[in-house]
Design a protein around this motif. Structure first.
Motif: not given
Length: 337
Positions: A19-20, A22-27, A51, A233, A236, A240
């Motif tokens: 999920h991270l 595919k759906h975020t820009n986090y490393r 990533l 979900k 996540m 945040k």
């Protein structure tokens, strides 16, 4: 943002990482010891992402974990690495003590030492999120209200006791040292990629092989089932917006008797019109009751009110659709072997 996920080659950990990426820009740095229940194939869909990074390491290895913290510089720790199977904890509790208690302690120590060296703003945004289980609360009777974040601890197996110990360590590192920790408790997860020793994948695997589908006792034990993507979900949102020192319970609003879960799986398999093994007419013919295991909790159920009120989070996947997705995935895995 840099995130360390421990146990990222496991069932829930790999779902979090997929999920991270595919759906975020986090490393992401996946730290996994690669025990029997780990499988890097769970991450094939994202393994080539820039990533994603992987380090094979034991969370009890102080030197190695400290080195990874220094080099990767994480802002978030999602601690999922754990021994989780109750039956194994009964037969070999020492492994659970080592990983779930000593491992969590070592990770907290590495996190604290790293966190203390950060600037104030970075300290404030740092989070150590410990993914625990509803089993730390013990069991419910049929008439009891559901577990809440204020429910007392009453673990009944070496597994749940080891996870409860981890909870207490995580809480104390917040109260004593100020490390910004968060604890989550989820109900029983299910979905694609789950290791075959757990109830739902074991039932599917045995049914497809024509092997006995084993049921402890009368199968009347009740569990609250949560589709793994719904759990992700929720995590996540907590990642945040979750507050340090808080506990969040994540449940599926889906209480089912074990025997009903098994029969539902058999019914879905029957409806798929597969070629049945051993000349059976229905997969239900494979069900076999065996002696109940020691300390088998009767019922778990989680009250989601806090997650709903704070994050407007609700489980989305229906149980039948989630089971069907899981079954179809397992059939596909069997056909591609």
């Amino acid at each position: 943002m840099n995130i360390i996920v421990t146990g990222g080659a496991g069932f829930i950990g790999s779902a979090v990482i997929r999920h991270l990426v595919k759906h975020t820009n986090y490393r992401i740095l996946n730290i996994d010891k690669l025990t029997y229940a780990s499988n890097l194939n769970h991450l094939n869909s994202i393994k080539n992402s820039k990533l994603y990074h992987f380090a094979q390491a034991d969370i009890t290895d102080k030197r190695k974990i400290n080195e990874l913290f220094i080099n990767f510089k994480p802002q978030i720790i999602l601690h999922l690495a754990a021994e989780t199977h109750v039956d194994r904890s009964i037969n070999n509790p020492s492994t659970f003590i080592q990983t779930n208690i000593i491992g969590t302690y070592q990770l907290l120590e590495s996190s604290l030492n790293y966190w203390r060296q950060l600037k104030k703003a970075e300290q404030n945004s740092f989070r150590f999120i410990y993914i625990s289980t509803d089993e730390v609360y013990g069991e419910l009777k049929i008439s009891d209200t559901m577990f809440t974040e204020q429910s007392p601890y009453a673990p009944n197996s070496p597994y749940s006791a080891s996870k409860a110990s981890g909870d207490h360590l995580v809480r104390s590192w917040y109260q004593t040292y100020g490390l910004p920790t968060i604890i989550t408790h989820s109900s029983n997860n299910y979905g694609p990629h789950q290791f075959s020793e757990k109830l739902i994948p074991a039932t599917i695997t045995n049914a497809l092989a024509g092997s006995p589908i084993l049921v402890y006792g009368n199968g009347e034990q009740i569990r609250d089932w949560l589709f793994v993507d719904d759990h992700v979900k929720a995590l996540m949102l907590i990642l945040k917006k979750g507050l340090p020192g808080e506990v969040y319970n994540i449940g599926g609003n889906n209480e089912q008797k074990n025997i009903n879960v098994i029969e539902k799986i058999c019914q879905i398999l029957d409806d798929l019109s597969l070629k049945k093994p051993n000349k059976i007419h229905s997969y239900k013919e494979l069900i076999k009751h065996i002696q109940d295991r020691p300390g088998h909790d009767f019922r778990y159920a989680i009250d989601n009110s806090k997650m709903q009120d704070i994050f407007n989070w609700y489980p989305e996947e229906s149980f039948e659709k989630g089971l069907t997705k899981t079954i179809v995935w397992q059939i596909h895995q069997n056909n591609t072997k």
